[in-house]
Design a protein around this motif. Structure first.
Motif, short mmCIF file in Angstrom:
data_model
loop_
_atom_site.label_atom_id
_atom_site.label_comp_id
_atom_site.label_asym_id
_atom_site.label_seq_id
_atom_site.Cartn_x
_atom_site.Cartn_y
_atom_site.Cartn_z
N VAL A 53 17.68 -12.00 -10.28
CA VAL A 53 16.84 -13.19 -10.02
C VAL A 53 15.31 -12.71 -10.57
N THR B 95 11.41 -13.90 -10.84
CA THR B 95 10.47 -15.05 -10.18
C THR B 95 9.34 -14.86 -10.79
N ARG C 246 12.15 -20.03 -10.60
CA ARG C 246 13.31 -18.93 -10.53
C ARG C 246 14.37 -19.00 -11.59
N GLY D 130 16.54 -12.59 -5.32
CA GLY D 130 17.28 -11.31 -5.41
C GLY D 130 16.82 -10.03 -4.73
N ILE E 159 23.82 -18.43 -10.00
CA ILE E 159 24.56 -17.04 -9.65
C ILE E 159 25.89 -16.81 -9.72
N SER F 266 19.38 -15.11 -2.36
CA SER F 266 19.64 -16.02 -3.62
C SER F 266 18.26 -16.57 -3.90
N ASN G 27 20.02 -21.02 -13.77
CA ASN G 27 19.57 -20.99 -12.43
C ASN G 27 20.76 -20.79 -11.42
N VAL H 67 17.61 -17.12 -13.47
CA VAL H 67 18.76 -15.96 -12.99
C VAL H 67 19.44 -15.38 -14.19
N THR I 138 25.17 -12.16 -2.72
CA THR I 138 24.59 -12.22 -4.16
C THR I 138 24.78 -10.64 -4.73
#
Length: 413
Positions: free
Chosen positions: A354, A356, A386, A201, A59, A198, A57, A388, A226
């Motif tokens: 990211v 989703t 989400r 993405g 970044i 964030s 989760n 990452v 990001t």
């Protein structure tokens, strides 16, 4: 008779006993170091390690080894005192130059910050002061940004006399340019474009936004906290992403976060300015002879983080970051394929790192993952699962994640 409220909406007394932290009182006598370290180990026992394959989760990640070494060796360094630490002013200038090269803005000015929130605040403050010079100080200045913009702008709106106007996103979760552009008027103080939401993405169409704003004399700030260490390198690799840097006409400032995909330790952010008048507008005079005036929000500033950023940038180089991004893209594609094969719907196609997922009960999936020791998240405003991708993951860990998701989904009522 009106019943009095059972509790005040603005409590002034001590915190409830159950909310206090046990054992947190300052000891009368100092404890032995081994006891303190044992207590610390117990305190941190539930923390996750980026390298253990459980974090999906974040970044942020573990800093580069050289950055960790430099940070540990220079924790005492204060960027707020140039007489004691003259190296830091040079390091800030050199980090600015390296980041400006990454953002296609040679000669740009810059300020090292604690992260994206402070960098965005400084960019808005500079734009506000520019707006006040041009239009006077009557009423709040209007700032336009997308729904996908970072929540740091909510904090900024609570601190500065600005009116934030949020514009809905399109089907790709970028700001809807067709709805944004007509709202830009010559008295708009600032337009914010997001280069890597964030939450998803998503990368806004910076050239279209900045080109239209520039024609009206309106500055554009790009929040690339990001995407700053992703988009330029992915473009080097031929990915169809828009330019986001200072070479784009109309872009006047850019936020980057080296403590995300730059391999620097927390806290390490930066804001770049095309026009020297903008950082000059941030000047706060020092009260001490020989000490530089301040241009950041913080007074005492972590010089160790700046030196570690300087080391990370020099150790990696553009080529090193390009290799890292290529690896991230490979792992992202693997994750997308594994999720699709497991029957999950990717929504929308990821632009950066990211991923989703559309699901009727993303919260239940995340709760079940957490029971298994895996950390994912839900983009609450979007109602999407989400995930990452970062360099602390490997293929085996991504496969384990998708298997755990599939098992959690199979148990859904």
């Amino acid at each position: 008779m009106t019943t009095p409220p059972t509790s005040s909406p603005c409590p002034t007394g001590p915190r409830p006993a159950e909310a206090r932290t046990s054992g947190a009182a300052l000891p009368e006598q100092g404890l032995p170091a081994d006891r303190v370290l044992a207590d610390l180990a117990e305190l941190c026992a539930d923390d996750h390690d980026y390298d253990d394959g459980t974090v999906f989760n974040s970044i942020c990640s573990t800093p580069l080894p050289i950055a960790e070494r430099v940070f540990a060796a220079h924790q005492h360094a204060n960027l707020g005192d140039n007489r004691i630490f003259p190296s830091l002013a040079r390091a800030e200038a050199e980090v600015t130059a390296m980041l400006a090269e990454l953002m296609d803005g040679p000669g740009a000015s810059g300020v090292a910050t604690s992260g994206g929130t402070e960098a965005n605040l400084l960019a808005v403050l500079a734009a506000l002061r520019r707006h006040q010079r041009c239009f006077g100080t009557g009423g709040p200045a209007r700032i336009l940004l997308g729904d996908s913009a970072h929540f740091s702008f909510d904090k900024i709106a609570a601190l500065l006399p600005v009116e934030v106007v949020r514009v809905p996103s399109d089907e790709r979760l970028r700001v809807d340019t067709a709805r944004l552009l007509p709202l830009i008027t010559p008295d708009t103080a600032l337009v914010v474009a997001t280069a890597g939401s964030s939450e998803s993405g998503a990368v806004d169409d910076v050239p279209a936004i900045a080109g239209h704003a520039a024609a009206l004399g309106v500055p554009v700030h790009v929040d690339a906290a990001t995407g700053g260490f992703l988009v330029p390198l992915a473009r080097d690799l031929g990915e169809p992403l828009p330019a986001i840097g200072l070479s784009v006409p109309g872009v006047t400032s850019v936020t980057l976060d080296p403590h995300k995909y730059g391999g620097a330790p927390i806290p390490a952010g930066h804001v770049l300015f095309r026009d020297e008048e903008d950082p000059a507008a941030l000047r706060t005079a020092s009260h001490y002879r020989g000490t530089f005036d301040h241009h950041a929000l913080l007074g005492t500033r972590p010089g160790g983080a700046l030196l570690a950023t300087w080391a990370a940038l020099r150790a990696q180089g553009r080529g090193g970051y390009r290799v890292a991004v290529a690896g991230l893209w490979e792992r992202r594609e693997l994750l997308v394929r594994l999720l699709t094969e497991a029957g999950f719907e990717i929504a929308p196609r990821p632009e950066l790192t990211v991923v989703t997922v559309r699901h009727p009960a993303p919260e239940k999936l995340v709760d079940e993952l957490e029971r298994q020791g895996l950390i994912a998240s839900v983009a609450r405003r979007l109602g999407l699962l989400r995930l990452v991708v970062h360099w602390h993951q490997d293929d085996r860990q991504l496969r384990r994640l998708v298997q755990a998701l599939a098992e959690a989904d199979g148990g859904r009522p």
